[in-house]
Design an enzyme around this catalytic site. Structure first.
Site, PDB file in Angstrom:
ATOM      1  N   GLU A 254       0.884  -1.156   0.000  1.00  0.00           N
ATOM      2  CA  GLU A 254       0.000   0.000   0.000  1.00  0.00           C
ATOM      3  C   GLU A 254       0.925   1.210   0.000  1.00  0.00           C
ATOM      4  O   GLU A 254       1.517   1.538   1.027  1.00  0.00           O
ATOM      5  CB  GLU A 254      -0.888  -0.083   1.250  1.00  0.00           C
ATOM      6  CG  GLU A 254      -2.194   0.633   1.080  1.00  0.00           C
ATOM      7  CD  GLU A 254      -2.086   2.035   1.606  1.00  0.00           C
ATOM      8  OE1 GLU A 254      -1.746   2.908   0.785  1.00  0.00           O
ATOM      9  OE2 GLU A 254      -2.328   2.240   2.789  1.00  0.00           O
ATOM     10  N   CYS A 288      -1.908   8.895   2.895  1.00  0.00           N
ATOM     11  CA  CYS A 288      -1.713   8.546   1.482  1.00  0.00           C
ATOM     12  C   CYS A 288      -2.993   8.749   0.661  1.00  0.00           C
ATOM     13  O   CYS A 288      -2.946   8.707  -0.561  1.00  0.00           O
ATOM     14  CB  CYS A 288      -1.201   7.122   1.356  1.00  0.00           C
ATOM     15  SG  CYS A 288      -2.169   5.991   2.330  1.00  0.00           S
TER      16      CYS A 288
END
Ligand code: ADP
Length: 481
Positions: A254, A288
């Site tokens: 990720e 993010c």
């Protein structure tokens, strides 16, 4: 309920014990003022090896427990974390700078993965497939992958761990967590609560230390580890991928994002402002999925920009321990310098500072809006990870899609419109793993989180999240005449 100091630990947690690493300690600092939160024994590659051995020994008995037994322990862990929410939130704010209300939210969010996957543990169904000859029966069962190494960042000191560890433990895997050296305290606090919840020794291990590269290498290269799950930068994700090649280790990544936030001319502007503020400035822009580029249709550019700047002027900057603060410090001085250089680059290329732009000191940067942003500016291509919101202009749906997709990343994207046809077309055209329509906050344990392109692979949360931690086994029974 424990005091937050009772949840502060200064060693790694391995095989049910608190273990020292190398003889020296390292400092965990408060990003709000650089003060010492606590000193921690510095774990290293050898400490990671100890944890891997423990997790490997614990794997068979843990995987052989009934799903219900594992689920019960996980439910207890969930309850203990929620009971200690205030203390864990405090530790999180002390080590990460996250505003206390956001930290409380993260405790709920992080714990929700444990609850969700405790439930999913009992629903890891296989299949019976019609045989391909009359005398055969075909079955599919799902089994845990083995020992899992989880390498996690500082921006969600709890949730990035539970998103990986909860599905792994539910499936019957054991884990070695290597949290960020900036925020090991939350990880150690939940290790203590895991012990209280009743996890057998070696099932859940946390190794705290500063030499990320050496520790990561041991995890990637160990033949006893079956899977690495990583959240962090694309650069480190690439290093880990390479290190996992010789053992053909499975990998979930990720990685970075460059989220576009598109406001079409028919959008509800006030809803878009609210979504943009939440999506851009949560944890000072250090997630993010934070909005990286705001793309606004030229017809509403002035109106949106004026309202957005006003909303930004109402944000309250300060030490995250103060209840009223919603913009805390950045994680360290490097982050401050990075934000400053994005702004200098943008101004040099014609960007206008509409509000903010000030480095307050080595810890704080004022929330900033840059107007007249263009594709040549550094933040058009790179993840900002700070409280800077650049606004770009577009004049057609095609141009908006082109701008939005013009990046190597593909994690979260957002757009605002009230047009149904446009909603479908834009959702399908966006090259992203996540699309928020008329919504700036999209993370939840019930939904699959993950990216495409250079944002990584694998999904966390939801019914899909457990699949990264299981192997599928096909069993064929023959000669049933
Ligand atoms: P961020 O910008 O979020 O800090 P990083 O990718 O640098 O992203 O860090 C994410 C996590 O990866 C942190 O725990 C960090 O310590 C760790 N890390 C950094 N470099 C390496 C490496 N070479 N191998 C393994 N882990 C690493």
């Amino acid at each position: 309920m424990e005091d937050h100091k009772q949840l502060l630990f200064s060693k790694s947690y391995i095989n049910g014990e608190w273990v020292s690493g190398s003889p020296e300690n390292f400092d965990v600092l408060n990003p709000a003022d650089g003060s010492l939160v606590t000193k921690i024994s510095n774990g290293d590659g050898q400490t990671v090896s100890l944890a891997i051995d423990a997790a490997h020994t614990a794997f068979k008995p843990w995987s052989k427990k009934s799903a219900k037994d594992r689920s019960v322990i996980m439910q207890r862990w969930y309850s203990l974390i929620i009971e200690n929410k205030e203390h864990i939130a405090k530790i999180m704010t002390l080590e990460s700078g996250k505003p206390i209300n956001e930290s409380r939210g993260e405790v709920d969010y992080g714990a929700s993965f444990i609850q969700w996957f405790a439930e999913e543990a009992k629903r890891l169904y296989g299949d019976i497939i019609p045989g391909y000859t009359a005398d055969r029966r075909i079955m599919v069962i799902k089994q845990p992958i083995g020992v899992v190494g989880a390498i996690t960042p500082w921006n969600f000191p709890l949730a990035m761990i539970t998103r990986k560890v909860a599905p792994a433990l539910a499936a019957g895997c054991t884990v070695v967590v290597r949290p960020s050296e900036e925020t090991p305290l939350t990880a150690l606090a939940i290790a203590h609560l895991a012990e209280k919840a009743g996890f057998p020794n070696g099932v859940f291990n946390v190794v705290a230390g500063t030499d990320a590269a050496a520790m990561g290498k041991v995890l990637c290269e160990s033949p006893l580890v079956s899977k690495i799950s990583f959240t962090g930068s694309t650069k480190v994700g690439q290093i880990l991928s390479t290190q996992c090649v010789p053992t053909l280790k499975k990998l979930s990544l990720e990685l970075g994002g460059n989220a576009p936030f598109i406001v079409f001319e028919d959008a509800d502007i006030d809803a878009a402002i609210k979504g943009a503020i939440a999506g851009k400035f949560r944890f000072s822009g250090q997630t993010c999925v934070c909005v990286n580029r705001i793309l606004v249709h030229e017809k509403i550019y002035e109106l949106f920009t004026t309202k957005f700047v006003k909303a930004v002027s109402e944000l309250r900057l300060g030490n995250g321990m103060r209840e009223e603060v919603n913009i805390g410090p950045l994680i360290n001085k490097k982050a401050i310098n990075r934000v400053e250089s994005f702004i200098q680059d943008a101004v040099k290329k014609g960007g206008k500072i509409l509000i903010g732009g000030d480095k307050i000191d080595d810890h704080f940067f004022s929330p900033t809006v840059i107007g007249d942003a263009t594709a040549t500016m550094d933040f058009a291509k790179e993840e900002i990870f700070g409280p800077v919101a650049p606004i770009f202009k577009f004049s057609s749906d095609e141009e908006a899609i082109h701008l939005a997709n013009d990046t190597i990343y593909g994690l979260a994207s957002y757009f605002y419109t009230n047009d149904l046809k446009r909603s479908w077309k834009i959702s399908e055209a966006l090259e992203y793993g996540i699309v928020g329509i008329n919504e700036g906050l999209i993370s939840s344990e019930v939904a699959p989180f993950g990216g495409v392109k250079y944002s990584g692979s694998g999904r966390e949360g939801s019914k899909y999240g457990i699949e990264d931690y299981i192997e599928i086994k096909y069993i064929c029974i023959g000669n049933i005449d």
